[in-house]
Design an enzyme around this catalytic site. Structure first.
Site: not given
Length: 162
Positions: A9-10
């Protein structure tokens, strides 16, 4: 010193999380396993470069075993989600473990098999050799240190030193 690259993810939260683990010596965020040269954040966000937002980790294998590092990774991702973690969606937010040393593959696959027992859905985390890695722009490096109230899909209690 050993190296491993995690996409989850981020990359802001992934980097902040791994910086809390004893034995992690250095981290940097960037773009892994894509198909263009020297991408920018804007390029990666177009969903056309093939890159994953990732955290490049250097660690002391005498102090921290790869198994423990991978166990920590599984705690902050949902490996059954394809191209999504938290509120972030797109191929750049896929989960991935990218290895530099071929000898690490056995440990990674054993850990994945063990983790799979916790889920009904299949784990879709990529497990591949690192093809390429480009550092993200400076403002992304140690982002949550510079912006403590910045967005993070990883629970804040996991971002404390342990």
């Amino acid at each position: 010193m050993k190296k491993i690259i995690f996409a989850g993810g981020c990359f802001w939260g992934v980097e902040a999380y791994f910086n809390t683990i004893d034995g992690v010596l250095n981290t940097k965020v960037g773009y892994a396993n894509g198909n263009t040269e020297d991408p920018t954040y804007e390029d990666v966000c177009t969903d056309s470069t093939g890159y994953a937002e990732a955290c490049y980790i250097e660690y002391d294998e005498k102090q921290l075993k790869l198994e423990k590092l991978i166990d920590a990774y599984w705690k902050v991702v949902d490996p059954t989600l394809k191209n999504r973690q938290g509120h972030d969606e797109g191929t750049q937010y896929r989960t991935g473990i990218y290895y530099v040393d071929e000898e690490d593959l056995k440990v990674i696959l054993e850990s994945k098999d063990k983790e799979q027992e916790k889920y009904d859905a299949p784990i879709v985390t990529e497990i591949l050799p690192l093809k390429n890695f480009y550092d993200a722009e400076e403002y992304h490096q140690k982002y949550l240190d510079k912006n403590p109230n910045g967005y993070c899909h990883i629970p804040k209690e996991l971002l404390k030193k342990h």
